[in-house]
Write an enzyme that holds these catalytic residues in place. Structure first.
Site, short mmCIF file in Angstrom:
data_model
loop_
_atom_site.label_atom_id
_atom_site.label_comp_id
_atom_site.label_asym_id
_atom_site.label_seq_id
_atom_site.Cartn_x
_atom_site.Cartn_y
_atom_site.Cartn_z
CE1 TYR A 108 -3.74 2.50 0.91
CE2 TYR A 108 -1.95 3.58 2.08
CZ TYR A 108 -3.22 3.62 1.53
OH TYR A 108 -3.97 4.76 1.62
CD GLU A 196 -6.03 4.56 -1.20
OE1 GLU A 196 -7.06 4.45 -1.90
OE2 GLU A 196 -6.05 4.52 0.04
#
Ligand code: ADP
Ligand code: MG
Length: 396
Positions: A108, A196
């Site tokens: 992530y 993101e």
């Protein structure tokens, strides 16, 4: 402002980040053609402004162009419901067809503006592919944060630190550090409020690639990014938020409240929400009508507030300077009559033509209580909210 994954992917590619080869399609036949061009296995991904598509059937692995066509046919024209959408979902008008990646590990990576530090912060975690909110909640030690410097940016050694914290294999360390530096440039140069990548993937052959891409652009910076502003997709937005945007009104929906708040100015909005809480209730939304206040915009603002089915009472808090109280009052009365709303209203007006404004309200015959100031409005609000068994249970 949110944009679609395929648009975000293009931006990442332009800034030199590794992304899967992909094309976008609006029909099943187009999806098939893209899959043929890519050859081999592909994923078909619903293009909506919401995450959680994987679990909701919006990301499908196809082993042939025929299968890609079938998946596209099943997705296009439907509404996709994920845990990030409302129960009615959001419409799928396009799918992205991307080459399938052989995944060894999902990581992530994101960048946001940290409100407390006032700088962009890179957030990285080895726990990719899942809800980062859940990771933050249950295993916060698995989040690695590095603050950028507004003048210097993100130093190369920071990028290397993050790559190391992600535990990427030696073969991908250098590429990952470069990817992080480039992502920081994406963030700054496009005035993003969020970028993101979830998941950032380590491939079976030891490379690194950005498999998903989410980009939010700061609304207040759109004036200097006309090309990005053009990517606005009204269909993906909540209806009331879309209407507010169209009238240049700042409307924010808040969960769990029952007081609709109409204010002029952000500071007043904050004070109004504080006073709502003090009165024992939660705001259902707030709508900032801003400085200029033509009657039509007031009317639209009022219509938007009463269209929010959570609203049981309306609190209007106006400090009229450029805006005139009488114009706002007339706008409220017109819109209240037009919509036929029976919601009670508490109105505090000060400043330009406040007395005329109060007069218009009190003579309207509507359920409006005029207060002299915010403190007075809070007391009225508290009394009105007091009756037991009313609505969804205030906290009194
Ligand atoms: P969302 O976040 O909306 O669920 P993602 O793009 O993150 O959508 O996709 C969900 C999952 O699907 C990923 O975590 C990954 O495991 C898989 N996936 C997505 N894109 C690809 C791809 N190009 N190749 C292989 N698997 C993929
Ligand atoms: Mg994702």
């Amino acid at each position: 402002m949110n944009i679609h994954e395929y648009q975000a992917r293009e931006i990442l590619e332009r800034f030199g980040l590794p992304v899967p080869k992909a094309g976008v399609a609006s029909t099943p036949a187009e999806a098939r053609a893209v899959a043929e061009k890519l050859g081999g296995r592909v994923v078909v991904k619903a293009q909506v402004h919401a995450g959680g598509r994987g679990k909701a059937g919006g990301v499908k692995l196809a082993s042939s162009p025929e299968e890609a066509e079938q998946f596209a046919a099943a997705m296009l024209g439907t509404n996709l419901v994920t845990h990030q959408t409302g129960p009615q979902g959001v419409p799928v008008r396009k799918v992205m067809v991307a080459e399938a990646t052989d995944i060894a590990d999902e990581l992530y990576l994101s960048i946001i503006v940290d409100g407390d530090l006032g700088v962009p912060v890179v957030i990285a975690s080895t726990e990719g592919g899942m809800d980062i909110e859940e990771v933050a909640d249950k295993t916060p030690e698995k989040l690695f944060r590095v603050a950028g410097d507004p003048l210097i940016g993100l130093s190369p050694y920071h990028a290397r630190d993050i790559a190391a914290a992600l535990g990427v294999p030696a073969s991908a360390q250098r590429a990952t550090a470069a990817l992080i530096s480039n992502l920081y440039r994406v963030f700054v140069e496009n005035d993003c409020s969020l970028v993101e990548i979830n998941p950032l993937v380590i491939t079976r052959d030891g490379g690194v690639i950005a498999l998903d891409a989410k980009i939010n652009i700061e609304d207040d910076a759109l004036f200097r990014h006309k090309d990005l502003a053009a990517l606005y997709d009204p269909e993906q937005e909540d209806e009331l938020e879309r209407r507010a945007r169209g009238s240049d009104l700042a409307y924010v929906k808040l969960d769990g409240g029952r007081v609709g708040c109409m204010v002029n100015g952000a500071g007043l909005a904050m004070a109004t929400m504080d006073i709502t809480k003090w009165a024992g209730a939660n705001p259902a939304n707030f709508l900032d009508i801003g400085g200029s206040a033509e009657q039509e915009r007031i009317e639209e603002a009022f219509r938007i507030i009463v269209s929010d089915s959570d609203v049981e009472i309306i609190l209007v808090n106006l400090f009229a300077g450029i805006a005139r109280s009488d114009v706002v009052a007339q706008g409220i009365v017109n819109a209240a009559r037009e919509t036929g709303t029976s919601l009670p209203m508490v109105v505090a007006m000060r400043g330009t033509n406040a007395e005329e404004g109060r007069k218009i309200l009190s003579e309207s015959g509507l359920d409006i209580t005029a207060a002299l100031d915010l403190a007075g409005a809070a007391e009225v609000l508290r009394d009105k909210l007091a009756p037991a068994g009313h609505g969804k249970g205030g906290s009194r």
